[in-house]
Design an enzyme around this catalytic site. Structure first.
Site, PDB file in Angstrom:
ATOM      1  N   HIS A 458       0.785  -1.229   0.000  1.00 20.50           N
ATOM      2  CA  HIS A 458       0.000   0.000   0.000  1.00 20.50           C
ATOM      3  C   HIS A 458       0.824   1.290   0.000  1.00 20.50           C
ATOM      4  CE1 HIS A 458      -3.479   2.403   0.265  1.00 20.50           C
ATOM      5  NE2 HIS A 458      -4.213   1.632   1.023  1.00 20.50           N
ATOM      6  N   TYR A 574     -14.831   5.815   8.123  1.00 19.86           N
ATOM      7  CA  TYR A 574     -13.797   6.266   7.182  1.00 19.86           C
ATOM      8  C   TYR A 574     -14.212   5.866   5.773  1.00 19.86           C
ATOM      9  CZ  TYR A 574      -8.989   6.637   5.228  1.00 19.86           C
ATOM     10  OH  TYR A 574      -7.878   6.962   4.485  1.00 19.86           O
TER      11      TYR A 574
END
Length: 770
Positions: A458, A574
């Protein structure tokens, strides 16, 4: 030993008669061709640097300006208003040409300066135009006159046929919000999560921070925003990803799935041949910058694409780093505990899909055992970071990407296709914890039955960048390269191809112990992950849009409803939003749990008319927050950077400490389909990717990824942890289904009654051999 001999260009032995020198013609040829290929790439990079450097003008426009100036001078006019004469006075006369043609040299120099000034002006104008974001906040379908003029000007100043990085120099910097605005938005976002006493306490902390320490921290951020192209991205990469000491497997890496309902070929080696070849074609286009810049209405930043291939994450004592190499002519392959180097270039050319299939089959047929300690070496990239991980594993780290040949079969199959999708997701997310190389920029997994998938690290890029590559690979594999009647790749094989090189290891006992410890940590983490993947086919964005609602807002409010019904409370939510409208932009957080969405959820069982009104208010609020996040007016990245500055200054802020310690119990993300033109969902509706997913962010929360496919399908990937008694991925999935249906029933009750439900979640997979 044949592979070892091919690795050297010459051998020599000392004899009584002298030195016997033996040259390897094949090795020398490969060295020569490798050098030619390297120089070709350098020339292409140089050419693209020039083209990108003068964009939105073109190199040929220089000649046009020179000719125009010379033509004007020929008519006895002075377009420079005396500057050409001034340049001529200061020209040093060093050779015959300059002494006989001073006017020509001066005119060319003036033309060049004028051309560079025009480029600078055009780029400055384009940067100002790309800073205009009011179009995002206008009502859908209604464009103001200002925006219409703006669209026309953007087209004029954008030039023609831009390369991938052409817009990089014209993208605006990420704006820095004021501390006052960010604190105000933060308090608004947490109001539905706190009672009056808690909110009053938080308001006091926020006000104290804003009027004291906040101003000082903001001053330092202003300096960084003036100096750097993006005041967030470098700190975000370092402190959120590279300084993390927890395992990146599950906690950070994410995955992407294959087609949902079809497998192009059941032959593992053939699927690998086409997919690897397609990815290398993408890399070639990437190196030549031939990939069209991704854009919404305006272009997005492409900086993340630079480290897609030939990249690995290397750990350090305090912080890791992303290491990128300019080129790599091989991929690293793992099969049954052994690592191989598979060269994908031969005689200066890229191997064909059939040749890659042939080489992959050689690896599959290799019966040699793994070296002592080699089989589970990959666990070092899955568990906690430690000193042993700093060893240079050049062959794997410098590979274009990592490939795993898995002996399992995955996909939607068997008597319980729903459960098989869950197993498929877990396999892609963590596998056996040692048969992936989690530090590589991405790893591609090929299963025994022809299914594939990928796992991506990531820190170097976010999911949409990897998804762009994956969409290209899937489409090229099936619709361009294809397979023959037997399911093999098309083409012929060069019989002179050297065998893939098996890597040798000498792993000491103390290292084996570290591998075992790392594997134990990773295995516990993997076993704790609960996954549920399903396709929601009752309706899709088609019906949602008929209700004049944003599909993303619709899904986010449904997630709030599902969570409230399961837990009886709301949580900090989120949703990932991109900030790639700005240079080096990555992501921002949309805090989806709002006062408006909470009011709707709590009132849903009441009267329909007030509920519809509350839903519209919640939907509009969500859209507003999403647009603000995209245009640099988010909350969390600004607070994060203020916190980093406070740590540098050694200042403690109770407000920032509490804000950044709040758990995200519902972490969500949408994976959009970016290259719809590559897929024909009308004639080939079975060629649908299931999207991808990620692990839970909080130990007592959910990770939810969703992919809106066409007008009639939404794919969901839900993760949580078995160790938390309050979470269950399958039960939460059932709540999401119910919430989606209930909200659509509220918005369009008549439509729901007329049209029957299309479940189709257990639709069997179709295997195609050609």
């Amino acid at each position: 030993m044949a592979e070892a001999h091919q690795a050297v260009a010459f051998q020599f032995t000392v004899t009584p008669e002298g030195i016997d020198l033996q040259l390897s013609h094949q090795a020398l040829t490969e060295i020569y061709l490798s050098g030619v290929r390297s120089w070709k790439k350098r020339i292409v990079r140089l050419k693209n640097s020039v083209i990108t450097g003068v964009y939105p003008a073109s190199p040929s426009s220089w000649l046009f300006v020179v000719i125009a100036i010379l033509a004007t001078m020929y008519t006895r006019s002075d377009p420079s208003m005396g500057l050409i004469a001034k340049i001529q006075e200061h020209l040093p006369v060093r050779n015959m040409f300059m002494s006989h043609h001073p006017n020509l040299v001066s005119a060319v120099l003036f033309s060049t300066m004028l051309w560079l000034l025009l480029i600078f002006t055009m780029r400055l104008c384009l940067k100002q135009l790309l800073s205009y974001h009011r179009w995002m906040f206008e009502q859908h379908g209604k464009m103001s006159n200002t925006t219409k003029v703006w669209v026309a000007l953007v087209r004029i100043f954008s030039g023609r046929k831009p390369l991938l990085y052409s817009y990089q120099g014209s993208l605006p910097n990420l704006p820095l919000p004021t501390t006052k605005d960010t604190v105000k938005r933060y308090l608004e976002s947490v109001r539905p999560l706190m009672d009056d006493t808690q909110f009053e306490r938080m308001t006091k902390l926020a006000t104290e921070f804003e009027t004291t320490l906040g101003n000082r921290l903001q001053w330092y951020l202003k300096l960084k925003a003036l100096w750097a192209a993006n005041y967030v991205s470098d700190w975000w990469e370092e402190y959120v990803y590279l300084r993390g000491r927890s395992p990146i497997m599950v906690n950070s890496n994410y995955y992407g799935m294959d087609f949902l309902y079809v497998t192009p070929t059941p032959i593992q080696a053939a699927r690998a041949g086409n997919t690897i070849h397609a990815m290398l074609l993408y890399r070639r286009k990437l190196n030549k910058e031939e990939i069209k810049p991704v854009s919404t209405v305006i272009p997005l930043c492409a900086a993340q694409c630079e480290r897609m291939f030939n990249t690995t994450r290397t750990p350090g004592e305090e912080t890791g780093k992303e290491t990128h190499w300019q080129d790599s002519d091989y991929v690293a392959v793992y099969h049954r505990g052994r690592y191989f180097r598979l060269r994908v270039y031969h005689s200066g050319r890229l191997l064909s899909p059939r040749e890659i299939e042939f080489q992959i089959q050689r690896i599959l047929d290799d019966t040699s055992p793994p070296s002592k300690g080699e089989e589970k070496l990959g666990a070092l990239t899955a568990g906690d970071s430690s000193g042993v991980n700093k060893r240079s594993l050049d062959c794997i780290e410098k590979a274009a990407f990592f490939v795993t040949l898995d002996d399992d079969e995955q996909g939607m199959m068997g008597d319980d296709p729903a459960a098989s999708l869950d197993r498929y997701a877990k396999s892609l997310l963590h596998g056996k914890c040692y048969d992936r190389w989690f530090d590589k920029s991405f790893s591609v997994v090929f299963y025994k039955n022809g299914k594939n998938g990928m796992n991506a690290e990531h820190s170097w890029a976010d999911a949409p960048v990897v998804a762009h590559l994956w969409e290209y690979a899937l489409a090229t594999d099936s619709f361009q390269l294809g397979y023959n009647a037997e399911g093999h790749c098309k083409g012929e094989v060069d019989s002179s191809l050297p065998k893939p090189q098996k890597l040798n290891w000498e792993i000491p006992p103390e290292c084996e112990e570290l591998i075992s410890q790392s594997l134990a940590v990773a295995q516990n983490l993997a076993d704790d992950v609960d996954f549920h993947v399903f396709s929601f086919r009752d309706f899709g964005k088609g019906k949602v849009k008929k209700c004049r609602v944003s599909p993303d807002a619709f899904i986010q409010i449904a997630l709030q409803l599902a969570y409230y019904r399961e837990r009886g409370s709301f949580c900090l939510t989120y949703e990932a939003s991109m900030t790639r409208l700005f240079r080096e932009g990555r992501t921002e957080t949309v805090r989806s749990c709002t006062s408006e969405s909470s009011a709707f959820v709590q009132a849903l069982d009441g009267e329909e008319v007030p509920c519809r009104r509350l839903f519209r208010a919640a939907s509009e609020k969500h859209q507003q927050l999403y647009r603000m996040a995209m245009t640099g007016a988010g909350i969390d990245r600004h607070l994060f950077c203020l916190y980093v500055v406070s740590k540098y200054l050694g200042e403690e802020s109770p407000f920032l400490k509490e804000v950044l310690s709040e758990p995200w119990r519902l972490s969500t993300s949408q994976t959009p389909v970016q290259q719809v033109e590559l897929f024909d969902l009308v004639n080939h509706p079975e060629y649908i990717s299931c999207g991808g997913g990620f692990g839970p962010v909080a130990d007592d929360g959910y990770g939810v990824s969703y992919c809106i496919v066409g007008d009639n399908m939404i794919n969901f990937h839900i993760s949580c942890k078995h160790s938390c008694p309050q979470t269950d991925a399958h039960k939460f999935g059932a709540q999401i289904r119910k919430a989606l249906r209930d909200i659509l029933q509220l918005l369009s009750p008549n439509q729901q009654e007329k049209e029957p439900k299309k479940t189709g979640e257990s639709r069997p997979e179709v295997k195609k051999d050609q």
